[in-house]
Each structure stands twice: as C-alpha cells, then as structure tokens.
Design a protein around this motif. Structure first.
Motif, PDB file in Angstrom:
ATOM      1  N   PHE A  50      41.056  -1.597 -23.263  1.00 39.43           N
ATOM      2  CA  PHE A  50      40.773  -0.134 -22.635  1.00 39.43           C
ATOM      3  C   PHE A  50      39.177  -0.287 -22.794  1.00 39.43           C
ATOM      4  O   PHE A  50      38.555   0.110 -21.984  1.00 39.43           O
ATOM      5  N   ILE A  51      38.520  -0.112 -24.057  1.00 39.40           N
ATOM      6  CA  ILE A  51      37.298   0.208 -24.057  1.00 39.40           C
ATOM      7  C   ILE A  51      36.394  -0.958 -23.302  1.00 39.40           C
ATOM      8  O   ILE A  51      35.165  -0.584 -22.948  1.00 39.40           O
ATOM      9  N   THR A  52      36.619  -2.094 -23.112  1.00 38.83           N
ATOM     10  CA  THR A  52      35.738  -2.995 -22.555  1.00 38.83           C
ATOM     11  C   THR A  52      36.002  -3.043 -21.212  1.00 38.83           C
ATOM     12  O   THR A  52      34.929  -3.427 -20.404  1.00 38.83           O
ATOM     13  N   SER A  53      37.194  -2.530 -20.455  1.00 40.11           N
ATOM     14  CA  SER A  53      37.332  -2.542 -19.105  1.00 40.11           C
ATOM     15  C   SER A  53      37.014  -1.077 -18.405  1.00 40.11           C
ATOM     16  O   SER A  53      37.294  -1.197 -17.184  1.00 40.11           O
ATOM     17  N   LEU A  54      36.899  -0.177 -18.944  1.00 45.56           N
ATOM     18  CA  LEU A  54      36.666   0.938 -18.845  1.00 45.56           C
ATOM     19  C   LEU A  54      35.374   1.119 -17.751  1.00 45.56           C
ATOM     20  O   LEU A  54      35.410   2.104 -16.697  1.00 45.56           O
ATOM     21  N   TRP A  55      34.433   0.544 -18.314  1.00 49.32           N
ATOM     22  CA  TRP A  55      32.797   0.979 -17.816  1.00 49.32           C
ATOM     23  C   TRP A  55      32.811   0.501 -16.279  1.00 49.32           C
ATOM     24  O   TRP A  55      32.088   1.349 -15.552  1.00 49.32           O
ATOM     25  N   SER A  56      33.471  -0.347 -15.886  1.00 54.99           N
ATOM     26  CA  SER A  56      33.501  -0.812 -14.213  1.00 54.99           C
ATOM     27  C   SER A  56      33.989   0.423 -13.375  1.00 54.99           C
ATOM     28  O   SER A  56      33.187   0.696 -12.601  1.00 54.99           O
ATOM     29  N   THR A  57      35.189   0.823 -13.810  1.00 54.66           N
ATOM     30  CA  THR A  57      35.834   2.032 -12.971  1.00 54.66           C
ATOM     31  C   THR A  57      34.884   3.284 -13.283  1.00 54.66           C
ATOM     32  O   THR A  57      34.554   3.846 -12.187  1.00 54.66           O
ATOM     33  N   LEU A  58      34.334   3.544 -14.459  1.00 52.69           N
ATOM     34  CA  LEU A  58      33.689   4.688 -14.536  1.00 52.69           C
ATOM     35  C   LEU A  58      32.335   4.712 -13.966  1.00 52.69           C
ATOM     36  O   LEU A  58      32.072   5.711 -13.045  1.00 52.69           O
ATOM     37  N   ILE A  59      31.772   3.435 -13.806  1.00 52.51           N
ATOM     38  CA  ILE A  59      30.301   3.622 -13.002  1.00 52.51           C
ATOM     39  C   ILE A  59      30.538   3.494 -11.419  1.00 52.51           C
ATOM     40  O   ILE A  59      29.874   4.388 -10.979  1.00 52.51           O
ATOM     41  N   ASN A  60      31.648   2.633 -11.039  1.00 48.13           N
ATOM     42  CA  ASN A  60      31.964   2.858  -9.698  1.00 48.13           C
ATOM     43  C   ASN A  60      32.427   4.198  -9.093  1.00 48.13           C
ATOM     44  O   ASN A  60      32.061   4.703  -8.021  1.00 48.13           O
ATOM     45  N   THR A  61      33.098   4.864 -10.030  1.00 47.65           N
ATOM     46  CA  THR A  61      33.468   6.224  -9.815  1.00 47.65           C
ATOM     47  C   THR A  61      32.514   7.078  -9.535  1.00 47.65           C
ATOM     48  O   THR A  61      32.228   7.640  -8.568  1.00 47.65           O
ATOM     49  N   SER A  62      31.424   7.012 -10.407  1.00 49.39           N
ATOM     50  CA  SER A  62      30.320   8.070 -10.583  1.00 49.39           C
ATOM     51  C   SER A  62      29.392   7.592  -9.175  1.00 49.39           C
ATOM     52  O   SER A  62      29.002   8.406  -8.633  1.00 49.39           O
ATOM     53  N   PHE A  63      29.203   6.391  -8.874  1.00 47.36           N
ATOM     54  CA  PHE A  63      28.552   5.964  -7.854  1.00 47.36           C
ATOM     55  C   PHE A  63      29.113   6.509  -6.493  1.00 47.36           C
ATOM     56  O   PHE A  63      28.632   7.135  -5.604  1.00 47.36           O
ATOM     57  N   GLY A  64      30.730   6.408  -6.373  1.00 47.39           N
ATOM     58  CA  GLY A  64      31.053   6.847  -5.135  1.00 47.39           C
ATOM     59  C   GLY A  64      31.130   8.351  -5.063  1.00 47.39           C
ATOM     60  O   GLY A  64      30.868   8.905  -3.725  1.00 47.39           O
ATOM     61  N   ILE A  65      31.357   9.056  -6.163  1.00 46.69           N
ATOM     62  CA  ILE A  65      31.001  10.519  -5.934  1.00 46.69           C
ATOM     63  C   ILE A  65      29.615  10.892  -5.785  1.00 46.69           C
ATOM     64  O   ILE A  65      29.371  11.789  -4.900  1.00 46.69           O
ATOM     65  N   ALA A  66      28.720  10.324  -6.204  1.00 47.88           N
ATOM     66  CA  ALA A  66      27.361  10.653  -5.964  1.00 47.88           C
ATOM     67  C   ALA A  66      26.866  10.259  -4.742  1.00 47.88           C
ATOM     68  O   ALA A  66      25.893  10.923  -4.057  1.00 47.88           O
ATOM     69  N   SER A  67      27.688   9.409  -3.946  1.00 53.44           N
ATOM     70  CA  SER A  67      27.179   8.830  -2.597  1.00 53.44           C
ATOM     71  C   SER A  67      27.603   9.600  -1.478  1.00 53.44           C
ATOM     72  O   SER A  67      27.376   9.350  -0.271  1.00 53.44           O
ATOM     73  N   LEU A  68      28.547  10.569  -1.721  1.00 52.79           N
ATOM     74  CA  LEU A  68      28.962  11.527  -0.715  1.00 52.79           C
ATOM     75  C   LEU A  68      27.773  12.104   0.054  1.00 52.79           C
ATOM     76  O   LEU A  68      26.884  12.823  -0.400  1.00 52.79           O
TER      77      LEU A  68
END
Length: 171
Positions: A50-68
């Motif tokens: 969980f802790i090592t695979s979390l980061w890619s989803t978190l960063i891409n989610t942040s990017f997707g939200i910010a690029s609206l």
C-alpha cells in the motif's frame, strides 16, 4: 489527498514535499515499520504494498484535478452547480483518465512489491516460491516464476490500459 492537493495550492504546498520525501523510500525500509505496527508478516506485507504503490495514484490524481481548464469551472458556476454536482459531473470525469493512469502505475509498483514482500515474509506466494526455488538451486523454477510474474504484470497493464481507453476524453 490527491484531490485536495490538486484543488488547493495550500494543500499542495503542505503535502507535496511530504509525498516527495516518502515516495522514494524502499519497500525494504518500510517492512520493519509494518512489522512493529502490525506484528504480523502478512499485514506488514500489505502495508508495504500500500505505502509504496500509493504515490503514483496520488500524484496523478493531483495533476488531473489541477489541470481542469478554467472554462470548465466557469461553466459550472454559470449553471449554478452544487459542489457535489461539480464534483460528479465535471471534476471527476475530467480527472478520471489521470486517476486511471496513476492506478496503472501503482498496480505495477504493487506487483513488484508483492513479490519482494513475499520474499521477506516467507511462507506463501510467488515471491516466496522464487526465493525457495533459488535456495533449492532450481533455476528452471526461478525462470518459470519470472515468466509468470511478467505475464501477470502484462495482464494487469492491459486491463488498466483498456479501462483508461474507456474513460479517456475524446475531442
């Protein structure tokens, strides 16, 4: 947290450095912490996955939200969308391809870490099989396991690529 980081500059300034600090930490370094906290090798393995695979989803989610685009936000305001309607009709649909890409990257990291975690925790799984086969000097079993690991990883990637193609915005 990815939605918060993408939607709020303050949240990004607070959480992004923490993410960048924790993201490169090896699963091997997290395993002892998992053992201390959960006192069980199986739960410690789940924790490191969980802790090592979390980061890619978190960063891409942040990017997707910010690029609206601002135009999308303006349309929602013009039509008087509630926060829930804005979230479900504009923000999430626009960000979903980025979120799926993050999940696709996360599943590949998770698959790598599962194998490593099973090697550490022992007893069961393909990672344990590889380690046990190596200890028995059975190179053909190790190679067979590597092929199985690769095929399963490829299938996961194909599944997420398919899902990604279904939610991608087409102009």
């Amino acid at each position: 947290m990815g939605i918060l980081m993408g939607a709020s500059t303050i949240c990004k300034q607070i959480f992004y450095p923490i993410v960048q600090l924790l993201k490169p930490v090896s699963p091997l370094a997290w395993f002892p912490i998992g053992l201390v906290v959960f006192k069980d090798t199986g739960l410690a393995t789940i924790f490191i996955v969980f802790i090592t695979s979390l980061w890619s989803t978190l960063i891409n989610t942040s990017f997707g939200i910010a690029s609206l685009p601002q135009d999308h936000k303006n349309v929602a305001k013009a039509f008087g969308f509630s926060k829930m309607r804005y979230l479900t009709k504009i923000l999430i649909p626009f960000s979903l391809p980025h979120i799926i890409t993050g999940l696709r990257l996360s599943i590949s990291v998770a698959w790598l870490v599962i194998v490593a975690g099973e090697m550490l925790s022992g007893g069961a799984g393909i990672g344990f099989f590889v380690w046990d086969s190596w200890n028995a000097l059975s190179l053909e079993k190790v190679i067979s396991a590597i092929i199985i690991i690769g095929v399963v990883g490829l299938l996961f990637d194909k599944l997420f690529t398919y899902i990604e193609s279904k939610v991608a915005y087409k102009a």
